[in-house]
Design an enzyme around this catalytic site. Sequence first.
Site, short mmCIF file in Angstrom:
data_model
loop_
_atom_site.label_atom_id
_atom_site.label_comp_id
_atom_site.label_asym_id
_atom_site.label_seq_id
_atom_site.Cartn_x
_atom_site.Cartn_y
_atom_site.Cartn_z
CD GLU A 170 -2.85 -1.21 2.40
OE1 GLU A 170 -2.76 -0.33 3.27
OE2 GLU A 170 -3.71 -2.10 2.44
CG ASN A 216 -0.46 -7.12 -1.12
OD1 ASN A 216 -1.03 -7.80 -1.99
ND2 ASN A 216 -0.95 -6.96 0.10
CG HIS A 258 -9.61 -5.75 0.92
ND1 HIS A 258 -9.95 -6.77 1.78
CD2 HIS A 258 -8.28 -5.52 1.09
CE1 HIS A 258 -8.86 -7.14 2.45
NE2 HIS A 258 -7.84 -6.42 2.04
CD GLU A 289 -4.40 -7.77 2.12
OE1 GLU A 289 -5.27 -7.02 2.59
OE2 GLU A 289 -3.19 -7.56 2.22
CG ASP A 291 -12.56 -8.88 2.51
OD1 ASP A 291 -12.35 -7.97 1.68
OD2 ASP A 291 -12.27 -8.78 3.73
#
Length: 397
Positions: A170, A216, A258, A289, A291
């Site tokens: 990030e 990432n 996400h 990651e 979701d």
Amino acid sequence: MKLRRWIAAGAVAVATVAALNITPATAGRPHDPAAQSLRDLAMRHGLHVGTAVDMAALNDPADPRYRELTGSEFSTVTAENVMKWESLEPTRGSYNWGPADELVAFAQQHHQRVRGHVLVWHNQLPAWLTSGVADGSISTTELRQILRDHITAVVTHFKGRIWQWDVVNEAVSDPWDTPSTLHYKGFWAQHLGPDYIADAFRWARAADPKALLFYNDYNIEAFGSGDPANDKTQFVYEMARDLLAEGVPIDGIGSQGHLGTQYGNYDTFQVAAALKKFAGLGLATAFTEVDVRSQLTEGVRAGDSNEINPRLQASAANFNVLLRACLASPHCLSFTLWGFTDKHSWVPGWFENPPEGLATVYDENYQPKRAYQELKADLVFSGPPFVLPRVPQQPRR
Ligand code: XIL
């Protein structure tokens, strides 16, 4: 004599079945694809399916299902928190390896690969570090050395046991930040300037020549999202291209994944195009990651199926988009969920205004949701010519 012949015939039958790679129906009907685990179905494609692991849940004797499913459904694991700097080095100079080592041991017992998360990030840093920089007792020169020592210590400790490291996480701003033009943001860029990124990859490589080194980030699932001049995927693409041109040992791009059902999100081909473009640089990719959260309206909280069902369906559809795009790129090596049950998900604690949840593939009682079934369906119903086996990535020197 008769008995022996029966035994021989039985042995031939078993051997034949084994050769055909089908299991006898008596063994719990595993020839039924829906009865197989995500990890087994994904292995048909050479793909690893993973989850972030909450160590408290993994070790909770009152919650055995969490441990069982972590071991049985997934072929790669990521520490949700215990490899972050504040967990590994809460006090300067004294490392707490215990929980992270436990996860690595669990992974070895269950024949799982480990994604290392995370070496350099602006969040979950120990207070001694951030306050030392804030009060001036840690100088810029010292900070750079501290970062180098941290990366070296952590990568060396886990050397040979980590498949993919999230080296930098990030680092890039979002269009809603100030200034709105995309830039390198956060603690490390502010104090060391953007060169810390290249340094971090080089230091990680020096400590483990075999781990795959990833950058990432979130909101890099597809190009063209939002303002074309301010496209985060494009920014990360150019960053990776420039790092490679300088000979920096970066091996892959992790797209966090996400998503939220209230957003438009992407279609499969948009996401596939992004993965393909990263692969064009010679990089592996991974969803790291995943979701798909939803707003918990009053109706949802009251159990109103008119409100819940569309959210569960939209969530499943978004999981499908990411997995299909990954399957379509042979360089997309793994598909990791950020938690697999709504019982242990970061979403409700993090997205509170408005409240959000329902983000994972099992509900709070470990009942598989539609998203779980549909991920399996993607794995079952895909194959050549458009879905080919994964191409392993060679770590760059
Ligand atoms: C989250 C964890 O899930 C939470 O338990 C913790 O409180 C905060 O961090 N992007 C990342 C992850 O790279 O490390 C974050 O994990 C979620 C967003």
